[in-house]
Scaffold this active site. Structure first.
Site, mmCIF file in Angstrom:
data_model
loop_
_atom_site.group_PDB
_atom_site.id
_atom_site.type_symbol
_atom_site.label_atom_id
_atom_site.label_comp_id
_atom_site.label_asym_id
_atom_site.label_seq_id
_atom_site.Cartn_x
_atom_site.Cartn_y
_atom_site.Cartn_z
ATOM 1 N N HIS A 196 10.218 47.212 -37.788
ATOM 2 C CA HIS A 196 9.906 47.176 -39.050
ATOM 3 C C HIS A 196 9.860 48.783 -39.579
ATOM 4 O O HIS A 196 10.037 49.693 -38.961
ATOM 5 C CB HIS A 196 8.087 46.586 -39.195
ATOM 6 C CG HIS A 196 7.272 47.320 -38.235
ATOM 7 N ND1 HIS A 196 7.394 46.931 -36.850
ATOM 8 C CD2 HIS A 196 6.497 47.952 -38.351
ATOM 9 C CE1 HIS A 196 6.547 47.584 -36.139
ATOM 10 N NE2 HIS A 196 6.083 48.241 -37.037
ATOM 11 N N ARG A 202 -0.112 55.167 -50.536
ATOM 12 C CA ARG A 202 -0.099 54.062 -49.949
ATOM 13 C C ARG A 202 -1.040 54.137 -48.494
ATOM 14 O O ARG A 202 -0.598 55.361 -47.762
ATOM 15 C CB ARG A 202 1.272 53.488 -49.501
ATOM 16 C CG ARG A 202 1.237 52.287 -48.459
ATOM 17 C CD ARG A 202 2.598 51.331 -48.452
ATOM 18 N NE ARG A 202 2.277 50.252 -47.803
ATOM 19 C CZ ARG A 202 2.432 50.085 -46.523
ATOM 20 N NH1 ARG A 202 2.888 51.270 -45.837
ATOM 21 N NH2 ARG A 202 2.237 49.318 -45.764
ATOM 22 N N ASP A 261 6.642 48.244 -32.357
ATOM 23 C CA ASP A 261 5.578 48.844 -31.656
ATOM 24 C C ASP A 261 5.601 48.763 -30.161
ATOM 25 O O ASP A 261 6.095 47.556 -29.812
ATOM 26 C CB ASP A 261 4.048 48.200 -32.404
ATOM 27 C CG ASP A 261 4.094 48.545 -33.777
ATOM 28 O OD1 ASP A 261 4.772 49.461 -34.275
ATOM 29 O OD2 ASP A 261 3.101 47.830 -34.358
HETATM 30 O O1 LIG Z 1 2.335 51.441 -42.742
HETATM 31 C C1 LIG Z 1 2.673 50.610 -42.392
HETATM 32 O O2 LIG Z 1 2.797 49.508 -42.976
HETATM 33 C C2 LIG Z 1 3.226 50.501 -40.951
HETATM 34 C C3 LIG Z 1 2.823 51.212 -39.774
HETATM 35 C C4 LIG Z 1 3.599 50.778 -38.603
HETATM 36 O O3 LIG Z 1 4.470 50.336 -38.509
HETATM 37 C C5 LIG Z 1 2.774 51.524 -37.425
HETATM 38 O O4 LIG Z 1 1.428 52.317 -37.656
HETATM 39 O O5 LIG Z 1 3.189 51.291 -36.339
HETATM 40 FE FE LIG Z 2 4.725 49.815 -36.340
#
Ligand SMILES: O=C(O)CCC(=O)C(=O)O
Ligand SMILES: [Fe+2]
Length: 180
Positions: free
Chosen positions: A97, A107, A42
């Protein structure tokens, strides 16, 4: 107070900047052939993430590979972002991630993306740099960093790095991470 001097005069400070991002991942009959959200870090100071009770979030852990972060009722996930990585001179690495999709269940996740005012210069905190630990990143504003991220994606941190590691691989250099 000294630790917050990078924010500028606190009396004049308008606080940080935040955005809410809602993610929806429909069920996917062939989850091995699809990716919910590709591997990334991020571009924030930090992100606070809520996920519904369908797992899908994975973080890349050195030596272990992709590890699922299971949803825990009532718990939120806090991700260190690239700007905190820079501010801490790499002491708190931003985490790579991704989000997987589920074969039968949809989800949902809700990300609170928090950063500084867009024009505030972010650079390693003075108390974390010294003769034996030079600043690893040059000053950047969030606006500038977002531009770099849009252009270079997971190599953006390397782009604002001031000196290359002396030897071996830099464990925090996400551009070297093999994804998948
Ligand atoms: O949906 C998720 O668990 C990750 C979302 C994510 O990494 C983001 O919005 O930057
Ligand atoms: Fe993210």
């Amino acid at each position: 107070k000294e630790d917050l001097s990078w924010v500028g005069p606190l009396t004049e400070s308008k606080g940080g900047c935040a955005a809410l991002q809602m993610n929806h991942y429909p069920a996917c009959p062939d989850p091995d052939q699809a990716m919910g959200l590709a591997a990334h870090t991020d571009s924030t100071l930090f992100t606070i993430l809520y996920q519904n009770n369908t797992s899908g979030l994975q973080v890349l852990k050195e030596g272990a590979g992709w590890v699922t972060v299971p949803p825990i009722p009532g718990a939120l996930v806090v991700n260190v972002g690239d700007l905190l990585h820079i501010l801490s001179n790499g002491l708190y690495p931003s985490v790579l991630h991704r989000a997987m999709v589920n074969r039968t269940k949809e989800r949902l996740s809700l990300a609170y993306l928090y950063g500084p005012q867009p024009s505030v210069q972010i650079s390693p905190l003075p108390k974390l740099v010294g003769p034996s630990q030079p600043p690893l990143y040059r000053p950047v504003t969030w606006t500038e960093y977002l531009g770099t991220k849009a252009k270079h994606f997971n190599k953006a941190l390397s782009c604002v790095k001031v000196c290359a590691p002396m030897k071996g691989l830099d464990a925090n250099d996400h551009s070297r991470v093999r994804v998948g």
